[in-house]
Design a protein around this motif. Sequence first.
Motif, PDB file in Angstrom:
ATOM      1  N   THR A   1       0.825  -1.205   0.000  1.00  0.00           N
ATOM      2  CA  THR A   1       0.000   0.000   0.000  1.00  0.00           C
ATOM      3  C   THR A   1       0.860   1.257   0.000  1.00  0.00           C
ATOM      4  OG1 THR A   1      -1.794  -1.114   1.153  1.00  0.00           O
ATOM      5  CG2 THR A   1      -1.762   1.284   1.269  1.00  0.00           C
ATOM      6  N   HIS A   2       1.892   1.282   0.829  1.00  0.00           N
ATOM      7  CA  HIS A   2       2.672   2.511   1.003  1.00  0.00           C
ATOM      8  C   HIS A   2       3.888   2.622   0.094  1.00  0.00           C
ATOM      9  CE1 HIS A   2       0.299   4.062   4.302  1.00  0.00           C
ATOM     10  NE2 HIS A   2       0.205   2.823   4.718  1.00  0.00           N
ATOM     11  N   GLU A   3       4.442   1.501  -0.311  1.00  0.00           N
ATOM     12  CA  GLU A   3       5.631   1.547  -1.150  1.00  0.00           C
ATOM     13  C   GLU A   3       5.357   1.102  -2.572  1.00  0.00           C
ATOM     14  OE1 GLU A   3       8.750  -0.682   0.654  1.00  0.00           O
ATOM     15  OE2 GLU A   3       8.661   0.436   2.523  1.00  0.00           O
ATOM     16  N   GLY A   4       4.291   0.374  -2.787  1.00  0.00           N
ATOM     17  CA  GLY A   4       3.979  -0.154  -4.100  1.00  0.00           C
ATOM     18  C   GLY A   4       4.625  -1.513  -4.312  1.00  0.00           C
ATOM     19  N   THR A   5       4.279  -2.122  -5.409  1.00  0.00           N
ATOM     20  CA  THR A   5       4.863  -3.415  -5.751  1.00  0.00           C
ATOM     21  C   THR A   5       6.289  -3.199  -6.245  1.00  0.00           C
ATOM     22  OG1 THR A   5       4.118  -3.275  -8.027  1.00  0.00           O
ATOM     23  CG2 THR A   5       2.603  -4.310  -6.456  1.00  0.00           C
ATOM     24  N   THR A   6       6.995  -4.259  -6.480  1.00  0.00           N
ATOM     25  CA  THR A   6       8.367  -4.174  -6.992  1.00  0.00           C
ATOM     26  C   THR A   6       8.382  -3.423  -8.314  1.00  0.00           C
ATOM     27  OG1 THR A   6       8.878  -6.263  -5.921  1.00  0.00           O
ATOM     28  CG2 THR A   6      10.387  -5.542  -7.641  1.00  0.00           C
ATOM     29  N   GLN A   7       7.377  -3.664  -9.163  1.00  0.00           N
ATOM     30  CA  GLN A   7       7.317  -2.974 -10.458  1.00  0.00           C
ATOM     31  C   GLN A   7       7.099  -1.477 -10.274  1.00  0.00           C
ATOM     32  OE1 GLN A   7       4.121  -5.308 -12.071  1.00  0.00           O
ATOM     33  NE2 GLN A   7       5.503  -6.443 -13.420  1.00  0.00           N
ATOM     34  N   VAL A   8       6.227  -1.101  -9.326  1.00  0.00           N
ATOM     35  CA  VAL A   8       5.975   0.319  -9.064  1.00  0.00           C
ATOM     36  C   VAL A   8       7.244   0.980  -8.532  1.00  0.00           C
ATOM     37  CG1 VAL A   8       4.683   1.941  -7.616  1.00  0.00           C
ATOM     38  CG2 VAL A   8       3.498   0.041  -8.709  1.00  0.00           C
ATOM     39  N   LYS A   9       7.933   0.302  -7.609  1.00  0.00           N
ATOM     40  CA  LYS A   9       9.180   0.853  -7.065  1.00  0.00           C
ATOM     41  C   LYS A   9      10.201   1.069  -8.180  1.00  0.00           C
ATOM     42  CE  LYS A   9       8.797  -1.535  -2.674  1.00  0.00           C
ATOM     43  NZ  LYS A   9       9.438  -2.509  -1.804  1.00  0.00           N
ATOM     44  N   GLN A  10      10.345   0.089  -9.069  1.00  0.00           N
ATOM     45  CA  GLN A  10      11.306   0.214 -10.165  1.00  0.00           C
ATOM     46  C   GLN A  10      10.926   1.358 -11.088  1.00  0.00           C
ATOM     47  OE1 GLN A  10      14.273  -1.512 -10.368  1.00  0.00           O
ATOM     48  NE2 GLN A  10      14.641   0.102 -11.849  1.00  0.00           N
ATOM     49  N   PHE A  11       9.637   1.514 -11.358  1.00  0.00           N
ATOM     50  CA  PHE A  11       9.175   2.624 -12.191  1.00  0.00           C
ATOM     51  C   PHE A  11       9.537   3.962 -11.550  1.00  0.00           C
ATOM     52  CE2 PHE A  11       5.916   5.805 -13.198  1.00  0.00           C
ATOM     53  CZ  PHE A  11       6.117   5.913 -14.569  1.00  0.00           C
ATOM     54  N   LYS A  12       9.315   4.087 -10.226  1.00  0.00           N
ATOM     55  CA  LYS A  12       9.648   5.331  -9.520  1.00  0.00           C
ATOM     56  C   LYS A  12      11.145   5.606  -9.587  1.00  0.00           C
ATOM     57  CE  LYS A  12       5.865   5.214  -6.160  1.00  0.00           C
ATOM     58  NZ  LYS A  12       5.509   5.014  -4.737  1.00  0.00           N
ATOM     59  N   ILE A  13      11.952   4.571  -9.415  1.00  0.00           N
ATOM     60  CA  ILE A  13      13.410   4.726  -9.489  1.00  0.00           C
ATOM     61  C   ILE A  13      13.809   5.195 -10.886  1.00  0.00           C
ATOM     62  CG2 ILE A  13      15.601   3.455  -9.510  1.00  0.00           C
ATOM     63  CD1 ILE A  13      14.383   1.724  -7.225  1.00  0.00           C
ATOM     64  N   ASP A  14      13.256   4.551 -11.913  1.00  0.00           N
ATOM     65  CA  ASP A  14      13.578   4.929 -13.291  1.00  0.00           C
ATOM     66  C   ASP A  14      13.166   6.364 -13.573  1.00  0.00           C
ATOM     67  OD1 ASP A  14      14.546   2.377 -13.668  1.00  0.00           O
ATOM     68  OD2 ASP A  14      12.762   1.650 -14.736  1.00  0.00           O
ATOM     69  N   MET A  15      11.965   6.749 -13.092  1.00  0.00           N
ATOM     70  CA  MET A  15      11.465   8.101 -13.318  1.00  0.00           C
ATOM     71  C   MET A  15      12.370   9.136 -12.635  1.00  0.00           C
ATOM     72  SD  MET A  15       7.662   9.592 -12.532  1.00  0.00           S
ATOM     73  CE  MET A  15       7.922   9.661 -10.770  1.00  0.00           C
ATOM     74  N   LEU A  16      12.759   8.875 -11.397  1.00  0.00           N
ATOM     75  CA  LEU A  16      13.624   9.808 -10.670  1.00  0.00           C
ATOM     76  C   LEU A  16      15.023   9.862 -11.278  1.00  0.00           C
ATOM     77  CD1 LEU A  16      12.490   9.050  -7.018  1.00  0.00           C
ATOM     78  CD2 LEU A  16      12.077  11.146  -8.321  1.00  0.00           C
ATOM     79  N   THR A  17      15.514   8.724 -11.752  1.00  0.00           N
ATOM     80  CA  THR A  17      16.824   8.696 -12.404  1.00  0.00           C
ATOM     81  C   THR A  17      16.805   9.543 -13.668  1.00  0.00           C
ATOM     82  OG1 THR A  17      17.266   6.490 -11.535  1.00  0.00           O
ATOM     83  CG2 THR A  17      18.591   7.190 -13.417  1.00  0.00           C
TER      84      THR A  17
END
Length: 117
Positions: A87-103
Motif C-alpha cells: 500500500t505505502h511503497e507499491g509493488t516491486t514494479q511500481v518501485k522500479q518505475f519510480k526509481i527509473d522516473m527519478l533517475t
Amino acid sequence: MHDFIMAEDSRLWDVICVGPFVPTKTSGDPTVTVPKTRKEFNDSDRKAIEKNFRAKEILVCGIGPDEYNRISACQSAKEIWDALQTTHEGTTQVKQFKIDMLTTEYEFFNMKDDESI
C-alpha cells in the motif's frame, strides 16, 4: 532486562518478516513433517504461536481505520506487513518505475542561466 527486550523485539520482527511459527511433528513411514493439532501443542509451541498474535496487535494498533479495512482479512503479521508495504511503497514494479522516473529526472536536471548554486 534490556537484552530480553531486544531478543523479544527480534523474535517479533522475525514473525513479521518470515511468517508465523507453525508447530510440526514427524509422522508416518516414510517420515513426513506435518502440522500439529491444537491438542498436541506444548507450552513452547503456544509461546511461539503467541508471537504472531503479539506482532499482529502491534501492527494493528499503529494504523488508522482506512488501513484497518485493507488488512482486516489478513491472518498473520507477515500478511499484514506485506499488505501495508504494498500500500505505502507499491509493488516491486511500481518501485522500479519510480526509481527509473527519478533517475531520468536527475539525468535531465540542468541549472538555468539565471540560477546560481
